[in-house]
Design a protein around this motif. Sequence first.
Motif, PDB file in Angstrom:
ATOM      1  N   LEU A   1       0.819  -1.220   0.000  1.00 44.38           N
ATOM      2  CA  LEU A   1       0.000   0.000   0.000  1.00 44.38           C
ATOM      3  C   LEU A   1       0.851   1.268   0.000  1.00 44.38           C
ATOM      4  CD1 LEU A   1      -2.800  -0.910   2.608  1.00 44.38           C
ATOM      5  CD2 LEU A   1      -3.007  -0.833   0.120  1.00 44.38           C
ATOM      6  N   GLY A   2       2.190   1.102   0.079  1.00 43.14           N
ATOM      7  CA  GLY A   2       3.062   2.280  -0.017  1.00 43.14           C
ATOM      8  C   GLY A   2       3.946   2.525   1.198  1.00 43.14           C
ATOM      9  N   ALA A   3       3.830   1.705   2.234  1.00 44.58           N
ATOM     10  CA  ALA A   3       4.697   1.882   3.404  1.00 44.58           C
ATOM     11  C   ALA A   3       6.130   1.518   3.035  1.00 44.58           C
ATOM     12  CB  ALA A   3       4.231   0.990   4.549  1.00 44.58           C
ATOM     13  N   SER A   4       7.090   2.092   3.760  1.00 42.59           N
ATOM     14  CA  SER A   4       8.467   1.647   3.518  1.00 42.59           C
ATOM     15  C   SER A   4       9.001   0.941   4.751  1.00 42.59           C
ATOM     16  CB  SER A   4       9.366   2.816   3.120  1.00 42.59           C
ATOM     17  OG  SER A   4       9.149   3.896   3.976  1.00 42.59           O
ATOM     18  N   PHE A   5      10.049   0.150   4.535  1.00 44.87           N
ATOM     19  CA  PHE A   5      10.645  -0.610   5.638  1.00 44.87           C
ATOM     20  C   PHE A   5      12.093  -0.180   5.795  1.00 44.87           C
ATOM     21  CE2 PHE A   5      13.045  -4.250   7.288  1.00 44.87           C
ATOM     22  CZ  PHE A   5      12.400  -4.384   8.511  1.00 44.87           C
ATOM     23  N   VAL A   6      12.467   0.122   7.027  1.00 44.00           N
ATOM     24  CA  VAL A   6      13.862   0.473   7.307  1.00 44.00           C
ATOM     25  C   VAL A   6      14.434  -0.554   8.260  1.00 44.00           C
ATOM     26  CG1 VAL A   6      15.348   2.155   8.509  1.00 44.00           C
ATOM     27  CG2 VAL A   6      13.580   2.955   6.925  1.00 44.00           C
ATOM     28  N   SER A   7      15.601  -1.095   7.925  1.00 43.08           N
ATOM     29  CA  SER A   7      16.248  -2.068   8.792  1.00 43.08           C
ATOM     30  C   SER A   7      17.265  -1.330   9.651  1.00 43.08           C
ATOM     31  CB  SER A   7      16.938  -3.111   7.902  1.00 43.08           C
ATOM     32  OG  SER A   7      17.590  -4.023   8.720  1.00 43.08           O
ATOM     33  N   GLY A   8      17.082  -1.349  10.958  1.00 41.27           N
ATOM     34  CA  GLY A   8      18.013  -0.666  11.862  1.00 41.27           C
ATOM     35  C   GLY A   8      17.432  -0.592  13.262  1.00 41.27           C
ATOM     36  N   ALA A   9      18.326  -0.488  14.235  1.00 42.74           N
ATOM     37  CA  ALA A   9      17.879  -0.423  15.627  1.00 42.74           C
ATOM     38  C   ALA A   9      17.634   1.028  16.023  1.00 42.74           C
ATOM     39  CB  ALA A   9      18.938  -1.026  16.533  1.00 42.74           C
TER      40      ALA A   9
END
Length: 418
Positions: free
Chosen positions: A218-226
């Motif tokens: 739906l357009g969300a983004s994912f960021v990998s990080g603490a």
Amino acid sequence: MVEKSKKTKTVAVVGAGVIGAAIALELQRRGLQVTLIDKGEPGRGTSYGNMASIALDFAAGSGPSTWRKIPRWLLDPEGPVWLRPAYALKMAPWFLRFIAAGRPSRLREIEDAGMSLSNPALGDFRTMLASIDASDLMTDEGCLAIYETEAEFAADRGRMDFMRRYGFDFDVLGGGDIRALEPALSPSIAKAVLLPNNKTIRDPYRLVVRLADAARGLGASFVSGAVRNVEKSGDGTSVVLLESGERLTVDTVVLAAGVHTRYLAEKLGEPIPLETERGYHTQIMQPGVSMRYSVIWPHRAFMITPTAGGIRVGGNVELAGLDAEPDFRRARVLVRHAQRAVPGLKVEESSEWMGHRPALPDTIPIISPSSKMPGVWYATGHGHLGLTYCATTAQLVADMVTGRKPAVDLAPFRIDRY
Ligand SMILES: Cc1cc2nc3c(=O)[nH]c(=O)nc-3n(C[C@H](O)[C@H](O)[C@H](O)COP(=O)(O)OP(=O)(O)OC[C@H]3O[C@@H](n4cnc5c(N)ncnc54)[C@H](O)[C@@H]3O)c2cc1C
């Protein structure tokens, strides 16, 4: 099609467990621009290995009838609760709060609050699954609570009283009826209670992946990080600081990092008594037997669940903090108990796992605005019921964030009750 206003509100959801992923999906669906952040991959925390049960009746609180069992449990090396001696002192303040939450007047308030989440939970779950075309992840069968003796059944009377009080559907079954429903169960199981509305999710990890993927779709983004901290800037926005040094400026932040939310709350100046109730499972890929129903054995406090990848045996509570190494003897004890209930169960190809239930001493979650930092919200402390309550929590958080009146009175779930 997601409608967006001219200035789309941005939100960072910290933690891609079942709680954070469900919230991210719902907020993105409601037209916010979501960034879902996790220090690892979605669904690899506690949500990976739970017992897959939509356990509506688990809203029963822990009062004197539970306390009475605790000394016996702690003394029994094969019992359902272990306290590592080295951790006992650290655990003491949490434990005192747990006892205080079980006094009769408070217990009723906690159970009412829990039921305000349990009541819509199954409907919300089904709606959530249908919205991502994943209804097949939930089975139709209910759950069987099993008892080897009349004494075990009598000892569980409190839960039956709770279910009657709150209008649960359940049937008490004897020997032949039990085997007719679930032939894999041993003839030594004398009684069972069928809970038709407790459902099973075929693969809890896959569920989180599907939720996170649907949010991205739906357009969300994912960021990998603490995430290290959250700060407020002069213009009212929030800045999410990552360990990598990256900074993300957003209108709103939702903290849903499971048991680790405790560290973020501490940094925001609102410490919460969030502890880990460690739990174990053994996933048996070649069990040599097939089962339709999930089974809970209340006397031994563990479950046997048919999942997409074989039969999962797990549960119990180990109080040992976040850093101690897993002690997989806990998992093996449960497999032995399971083989007593399901004599055909073989353990030929299997894997073992430990996870951290995010547990608050009053057993109900925090679903709340921060009391210190405007624009920050919490969804944590779901304890034994994070899977059960994920869809309802997502609705409630999305209501609060978008300024709608939540369908549930959220006063009992406020962070400032601590
Ligand atoms: C043995 C066992 C059996 C269970 N059985 C059931 C059951 O049958 N039914 C049920 O309803 N519940 C059950 N539960 C409980 C349920 O699994 C949990 O309540 C639920 O998984 C909690 O979800 P969560 O999203 O809050 O946490 P998690 O799944 O732990 O997700 C938190 C996420 O936050 C991320 N994170 C942490 N810190 C940071 C940071 N600083 N920055 C970025 N990311 C971060 C982690 O990597 C993780 O992915 C069980 C639990 C156990 C252990």
